[in-house]
Scaffold this active site. Sequence first.
Site, PDB file in Angstrom:
ATOM      1  N   ARG A 281     -73.445 -19.130   5.573  1.00 41.51           N
ATOM      2  CA  ARG A 281     -72.574 -19.813   4.612  1.00 41.51           C
ATOM      3  C   ARG A 281     -71.639 -20.813   5.280  1.00 41.51           C
ATOM      4  NH1 ARG A 281     -70.178 -14.891   3.016  1.00 41.51           N
ATOM      5  NH2 ARG A 281     -71.978 -13.550   2.660  1.00 41.51           N
TER       6      ARG A 281
ATOM      7  N   ASN B 159     -55.612 -26.296   9.166  1.00 42.88           N
ATOM      8  CA  ASN B 159     -54.648 -27.306   8.735  1.00 42.88           C
ATOM      9  C   ASN B 159     -54.090 -28.144   9.883  1.00 42.88           C
ATOM     10  OD1 ASN B 159     -53.510 -28.558   6.554  1.00 42.88           O
ATOM     11  ND2 ASN B 159     -51.691 -27.255   6.503  1.00 42.88           N
TER      12      ASN B 159
ATOM     13  N   PRO C  50     -54.600 -18.733  13.962  1.00 44.26           N
ATOM     14  CA  PRO C  50     -56.054 -18.572  13.821  1.00 44.26           C
ATOM     15  C   PRO C  50     -56.796 -19.759  13.245  1.00 44.26           C
ATOM     16  CG  PRO C  50     -54.928 -17.335  12.096  1.00 44.26           C
ATOM     17  CD  PRO C  50     -53.880 -18.037  12.885  1.00 44.26           C
ATOM     18  N   GLU C  51     -56.979 -20.833  14.007  1.00 44.80           N
ATOM     19  CA  GLU C  51     -58.042 -21.775  13.683  1.00 44.80           C
ATOM     20  C   GLU C  51     -59.199 -21.399  14.599  1.00 44.80           C
ATOM     21  OE1 GLU C  51     -57.058 -25.875  12.883  1.00 44.80           O
ATOM     22  OE2 GLU C  51     -55.036 -25.355  12.279  1.00 44.80           O
TER      23      GLU C  51
ATOM     24  N   LYS D  66     -64.113 -19.530  11.952  1.00 46.23           N
ATOM     25  CA  LYS D  66     -62.963 -18.631  12.065  1.00 46.23           C
ATOM     26  C   LYS D  66     -63.371 -17.163  11.960  1.00 46.23           C
ATOM     27  CE  LYS D  66     -60.270 -22.283   9.875  1.00 46.23           C
ATOM     28  NZ  LYS D  66     -59.735 -22.740   8.569  1.00 46.23           N
TER      29      LYS D  66
END
Length: 268
Positions: free
Chosen positions: A119, A160, A2-3, A52
């Site tokens: 946000r 990452n 999950p990126e 995400k």
Amino acid sequence: MPEGHTLHRLALDLDAVFAGRRVTVSSPQGRMTDSAALLDRRRLVDASAHGKHLFVEFDRDLWLHVHLGLIGTMRLAEPAPPRGQVRLRLATSEVAADLRGPQVCELVDESGAASVMARLGPDPIRPDADPDLAWRRISRSGRSIAALLMDQAVLSGVGNVYRAEVLFRNRIQPHRPGNQLRRRSWLAIWTDLVELMPRGVVDRVIKTVRTEHLGVVLGDDHEGNGGGAQIYVYRRQGRPCRVCGSRIRTELVAGRNLFWCGNCQRRG
DNA sequence: CTTGCATGTGCAT
DNA sequence: TGCACCTGCAAGT
């Protein structure tokens, strides 16, 4: 995996089968029973991703907000009795989407959804994203560019893998503070993400190795990627750099493993 | 079969 | 800084 590309792919897939249709909603696991009852048989308007985060809009101002976290999954399959811990199932007679292990799964209204989106920094996969919004924060921060790329309030969707790979592809020294990064370097990173991440949506997997390096093996490799290099540095610590042969380095940065080539990545 | 680690985030300490 | 969340995969036994 999950990126951001995973969530955009998921939104497209959900849209293709559910948009405009009445959907059966259930919580086989039982943790979302009340929310499922509110959504059940409602018309699904559409699904979209912001970084995400996944948003699924239903009739009459009900939005499902999902964040998969590290271990969450949502997969489409032919309807079958749910197996294991299915937090939420969206289904028609032809297809079922099962959500497992999400970090966030909640019902919100439009303003609640908007406040989550507010946000988030610009998302390279969204055509309307403005890289200058990210640059304002990067150029004023003493934190490293490696840390800033992971901050979803600075820009959203990068995780990452894309962090390590985009820094390598642009030869950027990961520890360079944002306020010492050239604007040109940031624009190169952003432009590269805009090219790479939508490709991840199409391929359903992260591939970052350029054509001219595809044949370069340099000592490996049974790296379990189904044949052929697809990434440069992520989780390749100790192995030779595909470009220069130096050993790929790794270092724990705020609880996450950073991977880079100390020889190739010297730019700031 | 079991074990360990992971593409993420927020909260407790 | 550590851990909870609690899935899925790959590697080890």
